[in-house]
Every structure is written in structure tokens, then in C-alpha cells.
Design an enzyme around this catalytic site. Structure first.
Site, PDB file in Angstrom:
ATOM      1  N   SER A 172       0.844  -1.201   0.000  1.00 44.85           N
ATOM      2  CA  SER A 172       0.000   0.000   0.000  1.00 44.85           C
ATOM      3  C   SER A 172       0.874   1.244   0.000  1.00 44.85           C
ATOM      4  O   SER A 172       2.095   1.177   0.207  1.00 44.85           O
ATOM      5  CB  SER A 172      -0.916   0.024   1.240  1.00 44.85           C
ATOM      6  OG  SER A 172      -0.147   0.139   2.426  1.00 44.85           O
ATOM      7  N   LEU A 192       3.204   4.374  -0.410  1.00 46.25           N
ATOM      8  CA  LEU A 192       4.433   4.622  -1.149  1.00 46.25           C
ATOM      9  C   LEU A 192       4.995   3.336  -1.750  1.00 46.25           C
ATOM     10  O   LEU A 192       5.466   3.322  -2.887  1.00 46.25           O
ATOM     11  CB  LEU A 192       5.484   5.251  -0.232  1.00 46.25           C
ATOM     12  CG  LEU A 192       5.162   6.587   0.432  1.00 46.25           C
ATOM     13  CD1 LEU A 192       6.326   7.020   1.318  1.00 46.25           C
ATOM     14  CD2 LEU A 192       4.870   7.657  -0.606  1.00 46.25           C
ATOM     15  N   ASP A 236       5.510  -7.187   2.810  1.00 44.16           N
ATOM     16  CA  ASP A 236       4.598  -6.502   3.719  1.00 44.16           C
ATOM     17  C   ASP A 236       4.035  -7.517   4.699  1.00 44.16           C
ATOM     18  O   ASP A 236       4.287  -8.725   4.581  1.00 44.16           O
ATOM     19  CB  ASP A 236       3.468  -5.809   2.946  1.00 44.16           C
ATOM     20  CG  ASP A 236       3.068  -4.475   3.574  1.00 44.16           C
ATOM     21  OD1 ASP A 236       2.979  -4.413   4.822  1.00 44.16           O
ATOM     22  OD2 ASP A 236       2.853  -3.500   2.834  1.00 44.16           O
ATOM     23  N   VAL A 270       9.814  -6.580   8.580  1.00 42.62           N
ATOM     24  CA  VAL A 270      11.170  -6.038   8.454  1.00 42.62           C
ATOM     25  C   VAL A 270      11.946  -6.086   9.760  1.00 42.62           C
ATOM     26  O   VAL A 270      13.170  -5.912   9.761  1.00 42.62           O
ATOM     27  CB  VAL A 270      11.163  -4.594   7.908  1.00 42.62           C
ATOM     28  CG1 VAL A 270      10.591  -4.549   6.503  1.00 42.62           C
ATOM     29  CG2 VAL A 270      10.417  -3.640   8.846  1.00 42.62           C
ATOM     30  N   CYS A 325      10.163   1.148   2.252  1.00 45.67           N
ATOM     31  CA  CYS A 325       9.041   2.056   2.509  1.00 45.67           C
ATOM     32  C   CYS A 325       8.268   1.693   3.767  1.00 45.67           C
ATOM     33  O   CYS A 325       7.397   2.452   4.199  1.00 45.67           O
ATOM     34  CB  CYS A 325       8.065   2.051   1.328  1.00 45.67           C
ATOM     35  SG  CYS A 325       8.735   2.696  -0.210  1.00 45.67           S
ATOM     36  N   SER A 353      11.842  11.223   6.129  1.00 40.50           N
ATOM     37  CA  SER A 353      10.711  12.143   6.193  1.00 40.50           C
ATOM     38  C   SER A 353      11.274  13.521   6.495  1.00 40.50           C
ATOM     39  O   SER A 353      12.346  13.634   7.110  1.00 40.50           O
ATOM     40  CB  SER A 353       9.737  11.731   7.301  1.00 40.50           C
ATOM     41  OG  SER A 353       8.809  12.778   7.586  1.00 40.50           O
ATOM     42  N   TYR A 393       8.945   9.231  15.893  1.00 42.17           N
ATOM     43  CA  TYR A 393       9.000   9.181  14.427  1.00 42.17           C
ATOM     44  C   TYR A 393      10.189   9.976  13.897  1.00 42.17           C
ATOM     45  O   TYR A 393      10.955   9.493  13.057  1.00 42.17           O
ATOM     46  CB  TYR A 393       7.691   9.722  13.862  1.00 42.17           C
ATOM     47  CG  TYR A 393       7.576   9.666  12.362  1.00 42.17           C
ATOM     48  CD1 TYR A 393       7.464   8.450  11.700  1.00 42.17           C
ATOM     49  CD2 TYR A 393       7.560  10.836  11.605  1.00 42.17           C
ATOM     50  CE1 TYR A 393       7.343   8.397  10.316  1.00 42.17           C
ATOM     51  CE2 TYR A 393       7.434  10.793  10.227  1.00 42.17           C
ATOM     52  CZ  TYR A 393       7.327   9.574   9.580  1.00 42.17           C
ATOM     53  OH  TYR A 393       7.208   9.527   8.216  1.00 42.17           O
ATOM     54  N   THR A 429      -1.321   9.229   1.581  1.00 37.71           N
ATOM     55  CA  THR A 429      -1.252   7.773   1.737  1.00 37.71           C
ATOM     56  C   THR A 429      -2.420   7.303   2.601  1.00 37.71           C
ATOM     57  O   THR A 429      -3.176   8.114   3.138  1.00 37.71           O
ATOM     58  CB  THR A 429       0.066   7.374   2.425  1.00 37.71           C
ATOM     59  OG1 THR A 429       0.060   7.882   3.766  1.00 37.71           O
ATOM     60  CG2 THR A 429       1.268   7.915   1.665  1.00 37.71           C
TER      61      THR A 429
END
Length: 251
Positions: A15, A17, A36, A57, A82, A144, A157, A192
Site C-alpha cells: 500500500s 508509497l 509486507d 522487516v 518504505c 521524512s 518518528y 497515503t
């Protein structure tokens, strides 16, 4: 670097990016393995040239198995990370101190997960035959603009994405001897699934804050930049802001 008859890995590929990037690389001729979580794969739209692989991951064995599968039938040349999460919490909030387990989880997925994919992916790329220019492949990570302009509630984040930015140049230097380039893309506000639950009014407010073009970025534009990085053999060790000149305010 040419993508035809090569393999590519995209994490978070079901999904947002990742899905847009998997599609773009497949359209360029690569055999794409989109990694994913199982729940995300169940909801993914099937794309020709893209194989969906259940892998977390943060699990080295799952990433290693996925890399082995991807590189079995064609030389692995491209790895794009991503996968990530973006929960919001203040260091001191109404419910007390920032959940330390949540902080560790964000760093584990966004930063350690990215490094795990980079390390195991680069090992497979390094085992391939170089092209006539000595190139073997390219790795593109996702940071980001929060790495630079982290807002209130983004401490976990921003920390994780700052780490991704920080690893870019040393990773490029480490892997130069193997003919592998490393770059990072630092997107601004991208339309997104993370934004799917907010109101149109809120989305319009986010878009209004972007100097130009005054809109949200699309996942397809991120994917376009990935393919540009792959195509441009002299881009290496660089973090590219893709944000419409946005510099985020504190809140």
C-alpha cells in the site's frame, strides 16, 4: 542502471508509497518482490510483475528468506524501504510519560528494519556480476522531513527518520567498493492510507501549508523519484527532500 531482467525488493509494498513504487519498478521491467505484513497483502491490488511476500522487516530471518527468494531467478539490483509507522505521542502528555515500548517499536520498525533490509539486500546485490560501469545496484531508503522539522508529538518518528538520514552517507561509503549506491528520500505530506481517516477540511489545511505546489504529494510522485534515483548513476549518498518547499511548524 537498467531494470529489465533484474529483481527488485520493495518493503511496505502492499500500500501507499511502497505499492506505487512496486508498480513503477515493474513497469520499468523489473521483477518486483513486495514485502509486507500478511494483513496488508490480503488487501493489496494485484499488479503484473509484482509478487507479494509476507515478511516483517523487524525479523531478520523473514527478511533474509525474502531476499533469497527475490534473488533466486534474476540479479537483485534494487532495494527500496518504505515500511514504517508514525504514531503520535508527546514526551510528557496527559497520560504521563511517552510509552517507552512504543518509542522502541517505532525505532525498531523504521530505523532498525530499514538497516536490516539494507544490510541483507546489499549482501545479495554484492554477489551479482557488475555491469560495464562497475555498478551492481542501488538502495533507496525512506526518511521524512520530520527528520529535520519534527513536530509536537513526533519525537519517536522524527528520531527514527533522523537515523535513516544519518545512515545514508556512511552506508554509501561502506558499499561503494561493491558498486552499490545508497540514497534516501525525505517526503513531505503524502496522500497515503495514513491520511485516509482524516476529514477533507483537515487535508485541505495540510495542503494549504505547502508553498508550491499547494497540494499533498501523491505516492506516484514518490515512485517517480525512486525511478529517477535508479536511473541517475551519479546520485549517491544523498538525502532528497520531496516536500514542495514545506518547512513544518512546531505543531
Amino acid at each position: 542502471m537498467q531494470l529489465i531482467d533484474t529483481a527488485a525488493i520493495v518493503t511496505g509494498g502492499a500500500s501507499g508509497l511502497g505499492a506505487a513504487t512496486a508498480r513503477a519498478l515493474a513497469e520499468k521491467g523489473a521483477t518486483v518482490h513486495a514485502l509486507d505484513l500478511p494483513a496488508a497483502i490480503e488487501q493489496a491490488s494485484q499488479v503484473p510483475g509484482v509478487t507479494y511476500v509476507a515478511a516483517d522487516v523487524t525479523d531478520e530471518s523473514q527478511v533474509g528468506a525474502a531476499v533469497a527468494t527475490a534473488s533466486a531467478d534474476a540479479p537483485l539490483r534494487t532495494v527500496v524501504s518504505c515500511a514504517g509507522i508514525a504514531p503520535s505521542a508527546r514526551i510528557l502528555g496527559r497520560r504521563g510519560v511517552h510509552d517507552l515500548a512504543l518509542y522502541a517499536k517505532v525505532v525498531q520498525i523504521n530505523l532498525v528494519g530499514t538497516f536490516t533490509v539494507l544490510a541483507l539486500g546489499s549482501e545479495a546485490i554484492a554477489a551479482t556480476e557488475p555491469d560495464e560501469h562497475g555498478q551492481r545496484g542501488v538502495i533507496v531508503n525512506t526518511a521524512s522531513i520530520a527528520a529535520y522539522d519534527g513536530q509536537v508529538g513526533q519525537v519517536a518518528y522524527a528520531s527514527s527518520k533522523g537515523g535513516v538520514v544519518g545512515m545514508t552517507l556512511p552506508a554509501a561509503r561502506d558499499l561503494a567498493q561493491h558498486g552499490i549506491r545508497v540514497c534516501t528520500i525525505a517526503p513531505g505530506i503524502v496522500d497515503t492510507p495514513m491520511l485516509a481517516t482524516v476529514s477533507d477540511e483537515f487535508r485541505a489545511g495540510l495542503a494549504a501549508g505547502v508553498p508550491f505546489p499547494q497540494r499533498l504529494c501523491s505516492p506516484a510522485e514518490y515512485a517517480q523519484l525512486v525511478t529517477m534515483v535508479v536511473d541517475h548513476d551519479y546520485l549517491n549518498g544523498e538525502t532528497i527532500r520531496m516536500d514542495g518547499a514545506l518547512r513544518m511548524a512546531p505543531r
